[in-house]
Design a protein around this motif. Sequence first.
Motif, PDB file in Angstrom:
ATOM      1  N   UNK A 127       0.836  -1.205   0.000  1.00 50.24           N
ATOM      2  CA  UNK A 127       0.000   0.000   0.000  1.00 50.24           C
ATOM      3  C   UNK A 127       0.871   1.255   0.000  1.00 50.24           C
ATOM      4  N   UNK A 128       0.282   2.356  -0.424  1.00 55.10           N
ATOM      5  CA  UNK A 128       0.997   3.624  -0.462  1.00 55.10           C
ATOM      6  C   UNK A 128       1.256   4.171   0.951  1.00 55.10           C
ATOM      7  N   UNK A 129       0.332   3.901   1.868  1.00 53.46           N
ATOM      8  CA  UNK A 129       0.466   4.394   3.234  1.00 53.46           C
ATOM      9  C   UNK A 129       1.305   3.392   4.028  1.00 53.46           C
ATOM     10  N   UNK A 130       2.608   3.603   4.079  1.00 49.45           N
ATOM     11  CA  UNK A 130       3.532   2.673   4.727  1.00 49.45           C
ATOM     12  C   UNK A 130       3.263   2.571   6.234  1.00 49.45           C
ATOM     13  N   UNK A 131       2.846   3.664   6.868  1.00 46.19           N
ATOM     14  CA  UNK A 131       2.562   3.617   8.303  1.00 46.19           C
ATOM     15  C   UNK A 131       1.407   2.664   8.596  1.00 46.19           C
ATOM     16  N   UNK A 132       0.391   2.687   7.743  1.00 42.41           N
ATOM     17  CA  UNK A 132      -0.759   1.791   7.925  1.00 42.41           C
ATOM     18  C   UNK A 132      -0.329   0.337   7.743  1.00 42.41           C
ATOM     19  N   UNK A 133       0.519   0.088   6.782  1.00 41.75           N
ATOM     20  CA  UNK A 133       1.026  -1.268   6.560  1.00 41.75           C
ATOM     21  C   UNK A 133       1.786  -1.748   7.787  1.00 41.75           C
ATOM     22  N   UNK A 134       2.629  -0.882   8.342  1.00 44.84           N
ATOM     23  CA  UNK A 134       3.405  -1.240   9.530  1.00 44.84           C
ATOM     24  C   UNK A 134       2.480  -1.513  10.714  1.00 44.84           C
ATOM     25  N   UNK A 135       1.428  -0.692  10.883  1.00 47.71           N
ATOM     26  CA  UNK A 135       0.475  -0.907  11.974  1.00 47.71           C
ATOM     27  C   UNK A 135      -0.218  -2.262  11.830  1.00 47.71           C
ATOM     28  N   UNK A 136      -0.664  -2.591  10.625  1.00 44.28           N
ATOM     29  CA  UNK A 136      -1.342  -3.875  10.404  1.00 44.28           C
ATOM     30  C   UNK A 136      -0.401  -5.040  10.672  1.00 44.28           C
ATOM     31  N   UNK A 137       0.827  -4.944  10.188  1.00 40.99           N
ATOM     32  CA  UNK A 137       1.786  -6.025  10.407  1.00 40.99           C
ATOM     33  C   UNK A 137       2.145  -6.169  11.884  1.00 40.99           C
TER      34      UNK A 137
END
Length: 185
Positions: free
Chosen positions: A132-142
């Motif tokens: 995804x473009x929103x890397x912070x959101x990806x990190x939160x989900x992971x």
Amino acid sequence: MSRADGVCQEARDLLRGTRLDTGVYLDQIKKLEPAEQVAKVQADLAAPAKPKLKPEAAAEGEPSMPPTTETIEPVDSPEVAKLRKLFRSLTPEAQEDEYLGLHADLADLKAQIKDLKAERDGLKSQLSDLTADDKDEVIRRLTASVKTAENAKWRATEEQGRAMKQVYAFKKRVEELEQMGVVKL
């Protein structure tokens, strides 16, 4: 009245089970004399089959052929011709059984394809989450999925500890019963 009326027997024998065994082709050759029918069938069978165009080819900008009224079917391989001959030799009941078996196999394969497509769609969704473009959101989900896995591991370890305590208690009780002479192992 069938479409084969007007086509000589020799031409029909040559056509049977081939890519040219279509109603459109029969309509075309029944206008000819019997000798010409046989000659045309032989010539057309000797000629290579025209390839069917794939719909995606036109979408990709490749040249496409105008639609025709003639259905182009692949040439039967020796294996297919052998299977056709075998199928024709079966009794109607055996043909029906064969059809039902093949139909059931097809239904199973369709269900398997449906499952595989669902799995593919799930994997595509996971991939889009990871890219995804929103890397912070990806990190939160992971991070959340890692914490969930750690919690599951902790719960399993706690459950294992409880089970080991019960095993120890049962062993101790068995030893007591052996000493009393109630149980002999």
